[in-house]
Design a protein around this motif. Structure first.
Motif, PDB file in Angstrom:
ATOM      1  N   PHE A  11       0.868  -1.183   0.000  1.00 45.50           N
ATOM      2  CA  PHE A  11       0.000   0.000   0.000  1.00 45.50           C
ATOM      3  C   PHE A  11       0.905   1.234   0.000  1.00 45.50           C
ATOM      4  N   MET A  14      -0.467   4.341   2.012  1.00 47.30           N
ATOM      5  CA  MET A  14      -1.325   3.955   3.131  1.00 47.30           C
ATOM      6  C   MET A  14      -1.424   5.060   4.172  1.00 47.30           C
ATOM      7  N   ARG A  18      -5.067   6.649   4.606  1.00 45.46           N
ATOM      8  CA  ARG A  18      -5.767   6.310   5.841  1.00 45.46           C
ATOM      9  C   ARG A  18      -6.617   7.488   6.310  1.00 45.46           C
ATOM     10  N   GLU A  81      -0.930   4.009  12.317  1.00 42.22           N
ATOM     11  CA  GLU A  81      -0.665   3.288  11.075  1.00 42.22           C
ATOM     12  C   GLU A  81      -0.433   1.803  11.341  1.00 42.22           C
ATOM     13  N   ALA A 105       3.962  -0.822   5.548  1.00 40.49           N
ATOM     14  CA  ALA A 105       2.771  -0.695   4.711  1.00 40.49           C
ATOM     15  C   ALA A 105       2.636  -1.860   3.743  1.00 40.49           C
ATOM     16  N   CYS A 132     -10.084  -2.741  -2.205  1.00 40.71           N
ATOM     17  CA  CYS A 132      -9.263  -1.577  -1.869  1.00 40.71           C
ATOM     18  C   CYS A 132      -9.817  -0.298  -2.490  1.00 40.71           C
ATOM     19  N   LEU A 137      -8.133   2.938  -1.116  1.00 40.40           N
ATOM     20  CA  LEU A 137      -6.728   2.594  -0.924  1.00 40.40           C
ATOM     21  C   LEU A 137      -6.098   2.206  -2.251  1.00 40.40           C
TER      22      LEU A 137
END
Length: 559
Positions: A11, A14, A18, A81, A105, A132, A137
């Motif tokens: 990712f 990410m 997020r 995270e 990630a 995703c 994402l």
């Protein structure tokens, strides 16, 4: 021959996505996550719009704001995270029961025997991309027979190796200059001011790369050498020698590569090709003790936070008690309405799971909390726990003795005192003296944290030496007295003349022969407790001499 099939999910955005995925359907300003690296603030994660604006990871914050004035900056939150990556790991469990986290990630999945349940590997990647995309994402995926090859395909499939030429190469210009040059050329050609950067979009079919079973070597042959998970220095050195692709390394003599670049290069190449096994180690689920409270309106008063804690502590302690655990460390996370968070760490002198003991300590920590524009979510987690020790209940006679002597195994007042002091200055700042396993006087006591060992029965109260030890100890100081084992009627010490009136001893102490202690090179010592007519009560010893000369020395005082 059966092959393992490994899926690597990366990712790349990410950290930024997020936060930005919550604002889907509205304006999406460029967003960057900023962390402190070497006394400077640099960008560690970028949203898609920020990357389109010409920003890059590792760039300084001031340069980024000069290029993109409308950039929105959020401080890096490693704990949030990590929790988000753990949540992604639980989501990935729908595709395989063998899921491992690869911070910060990425995820690794062992797909052996699982892909056919989703219609094949292509259909599985399509479903991952759709999931995703719905969550906002960006994902890049790679499937191969080995972990190294899947990792390489997810990150480097479709990329070209970098150039190492010196001179006027465009990739050697300053990043800010290159960004302005890109905009300038676009304006001159009549195009858009910010051209779209290549790369996969959320849910794009190009987000996955699949190496056929048994074709790992051919699938990664054209990838850059950085795809072998090498450090940047090794990649740069290989590129200067013209070894820019994986196939260039495979054709070289292994002995020469190992001598020049070390065995780490050969190991990474063997892991990618499947010569050296590299299994996927799934994350251990373990016990998880956390409760959360979502508020309809933001709060900021200390009384409101205490009321929220009063609602969170009983269910958390009930879970700990049911699992037979006690909390050693607590973490209170308060999520502000602007997306930022405030974290509070609390350490306990002795593990506990009683709300009445935890609430006063959390209340002391609330004084320094910054509520900002208000707190709309509170999460309380016991992230470090220990098995609860069973305590034997006392009878009437034992309870009366404990109440009279103010001590006993069920006593918690000392633990609570250490907890309150530790909440203010830290548990590591509170120390105590603990008996050490050594017959050397200066080594018989060691300093340790006051909270260490309180949950053990002995609690550091071991039997000391048979003979008394002085109240004060110092390094041996020379005594002006005749060099013989019997102390004279008068001796000099610290510029004074003293006359002994009583002597107790001797106590012979030998050095630790297995250690070479410079302070004990004087050999065997005979210690005496000497009471002087002048009122001093000293601890003297006669050194018989080994590598150093013999004589009388003073090492402590009893009063």
């Amino acid at each position: 021959m059966s092959h393992h099939r490994i899926l690597s999910l990366w990712f790349p955005r990410m950290g930024a996505e997020r936060l930005s995925r919550r604002a889907r359907g509205t304006l999406d300003p460029p967003l960057a996550i900023v962390a402190e690296r070497g006394n400077a603030h640099v960008l560690v994660s970028l949203s898609h719009s920020a990357q389109k604006a010409g920003l890059r990871r590792g760039q300084g914050l001031r340069d980024a704001q000069a290029i993109c004035p409308e950039l929105r900056v959020v401080q890096h939150d490693p704990q949030a995270e990590a929790a988000f990556l753990a949540a992604l790991g639980r989501w990935a469990g729908k595709f395989s029961p063998w899921v491992a986290q690869e911070p910060p990630a990425a995820l690794l999945l062992d797909l052996t025997g699982c892909a056919h349940l989703f219609g094949g590997e292509e259909a599985l990647l399509l479903e991952i991309g759709q999931d995703c995309h719905r969550q906002g994402l960006t994902v890049r995926a790679g499937i191969a027979d080995t972990v190294g090859a899947a990792w390489a395909l997810a990150r480097f499939s479709g990329t070209r190796p970098g150039s190492e030429r010196s001179g006027d190469a465009i990739d050697q210009e300053a990043p800010a200059t290159r960004a302005r040059a890109v905009r300038r050329r676009a304006w001159e050609r009549g195009g858009s001011a910010v051209p779209a950067l290549p790369g996969p979009r959320p849910g794009s079919p190009d987000a996955g790369r699949i190496a056929p079973p048994g074709g790992t070597a051919a699938a990664i042959a054209a990838l850059p050498v950085a795809a072998l998970r090498l450090d940047p220095e090794t990649v740069s050195a290989l590129s200067r020698l013209g070894l820019r692709r994986v196939r260039d390394l495979s054709a070289q003599p292994r002995g020469a590569l190992a001598r020049r670049f070390g065995h780490a290069l050969i190991r990474r190449l063997d892991q990618a090709l499947g010569i050296e096994p590299e299994p996927v180690s799934p994350s251990r689920p373990g016990g998880h003790f956390a409760v959360r409270l979502t508020l309809p309106d933001p709060i900021g008063l200390e009384s409101d936070l205490l009321a929220a804690i009063d609602r969170l502590l009983p269910p958390l302690c009930a879970r700990l008690h049911a699992a037979g655990h006690s909390a050693r460390r607590l973490r209170l996370c308060c999520q502000r309405s602007d997306g930022t968070a405030e974290h509070i760490e609390l350490g306990l002198a002795r593990p506990a799971h009683e709300p009445d003991r935890l609430r006063p300590l959390l209340k002391m920590k609330l004084a320094g909390m910054d509520a900002g524009f208000g707190i709309d979510m509170i999460r309380l987690e016991a992230h470090v726990t220990e098995p609860a020790r069973a305590q034997q209940h006392s009878g009437h006679a034992e309870a009366l003795a404990d109440a009279t002597m103010r001590r006993g195994p069920n006593r918690t007042d000392l633990d609570d005192l250490l907890g309150r002091l530790g909440a203010r200055i830290g548990l590591g700042a509170i120390t105590r003296r603990h008996s050490a396993d050594s017959h050397i006087p200066e080594k018989s006591i060691r300093v340790m944290a006051a909270a260490d060992g309180l949950d053990r029965e002995d609690a550091g109260f071991t039997a000391g030496p048979r003979n008394a030890r002085p109240l004060l100890l110092w390094p041996p100081e020379a005594v002006n007295a005749p060099c013989r084992p019997a102390l004279s009627t008068r001796f000099g010490w610290r510029g004074r003349q003293l006359e002994p009136s009583a002597l107790i001893g001797p106590e012979r102490i030998a050095p630790e022969w297995w250690l070479d202690d410079p302070a004990w090179r004087s050999g065997v010592r005979d210690y005496w407790c000497v009471t002087c007519l002048e009122g001093d009560r000293l601890w003297l010893f006669y050194a018989h001499g080994a590598t150093l000369s013999q004589g009388w020395f003073c090492q402590g005082s009893f009063a």
